[in-house]
Design an enzyme around this catalytic site. Sequence first.
Site, PDB file in Angstrom:
ATOM      1  CD  GLU A 101      -2.622  -1.242   2.637  1.00  0.00           C
ATOM      2  OE1 GLU A 101      -2.634  -0.237   3.174  1.00  0.00           O
ATOM      3  OE2 GLU A 101      -2.867  -2.170   3.106  1.00  0.00           O
ATOM      4  CB  CYS A 121       5.861  -5.359   9.678  1.00  0.00           C
ATOM      5  SG  CYS A 121       7.024  -4.797  10.753  1.00  0.00           S
ATOM      6  CB  CYS A 128       0.923  -2.238  13.972  1.00  0.00           C
ATOM      7  SG  CYS A 128       1.268  -1.858  12.075  1.00  0.00           S
ATOM      8  CB  CYS A 344       0.208   1.802   5.599  1.00  0.00           C
ATOM      9  SG  CYS A 344       0.639   2.516   4.044  1.00  0.00           S
TER      10      CYS A 344
END
Length: 360
Positions: A101, A121, A128, A344
């Site tokens: 993104e 990640c 997140c 994001c």
Amino acid sequence: MLAAPAIAVPVLPRIYELNREALARWCEDHGVPGYRADQIRKWIFGKRVDSFAEMHDLPANFRALLAESFSLFPATVTEHRVASDRTEKLLLQLHDGELVECVLMREPDRRTVCISTQVGCAMGCVFCASGLRGLKRNLTTGEILEQVLRLDRLLPRDEAITNLVVMGIGEPLANLRSLLPALESLNEKGGLGLGARRITISTVGLPEKIRELAQIGKAYNLAVSLHAPDEATRSRLVPVNDKIGIDAVLAAADDFFAITGRRVTYEYVLLSGVNDAPVQARQLAGLLQSRVAHVNLIPMNHVDELTFVEPTAPRTQEFVRILTEAGVPATVRKRKGADIDAACGQLRLHQLEPAASAPV
Ligand code: SAH
């Protein structure tokens, strides 16, 4: 059991995977003067063309050779959302099916792009969306630049990107090898002319990588995701803190400031009942009072699978007041593109299979 044969998709390298010098060398190796590289870069970065055929000042046979050798924008735009505040978000599908993104944000005097550096990640911050399914892989320099160039093409001719934040999916300092050449290319002759001072790199706080970034001699801005003033709370929110610790993060950020002279920003996502108490604001002020620092308080962006919520406005204001009165400059980040999942990680997450057991 034999693995299914991989489908061979021919992937030509993005031409801007090569920096200016490497592109000039490539030209010379192919019997064309090196200055052609600057012409090519001008078309890509300055004139926003979408094909080699449009590069009119290059000989036709050379344009054909470029098209056989390189790609320009190989990713597929699987979604393009435009928010009511004119924030725009692209969901790009890469050659291996992975999604990333990137976002364009508009303010009266700024056009800021936010880009991703990894697919997923590994840091696992519990609030997140990007890390909920772990890390798939690093992005290449070309994949990082394609985000910037595609967002740039969403702007009208008389507007240009003014700022770049590396705050999309992924931990940028875990992929400096791809990120730094991308940022340098943007600043080289014929690039976007975005000075390092207009670029901010956000990190979970990896001390050795912060020092490495400080040493490269560029005036990039550093934002450190602190999110808590005490070890127990930070380790709960940012699990990698367990092995690092707040002191080591702050010491590395101090070194960054000492080496670059750039004021460090500390990001702090306010989570109701978790890290938003006045006592925590005072503790945070205690940590940062003696430092040349700025606190950027981020309102929690809703993530479907997660239960964290942002504090009430008065509670947020109280947090700001305590910091400011202690002499620590603090601002609350403006929310952008809330109606398009602009933060994001969220769009990509919606496209992925639900987790077998979703974290809470
Ligand atoms: N890996 C980098 C970049 C992350 S994105 C880092 O850790 O800094 C940029 C910022 O958004 C980080 O401070 C990150 O912690 C924060 N963030 C992540 N998810 C969020 C959410 N749901 N709401 C608000 N901020 C979030």
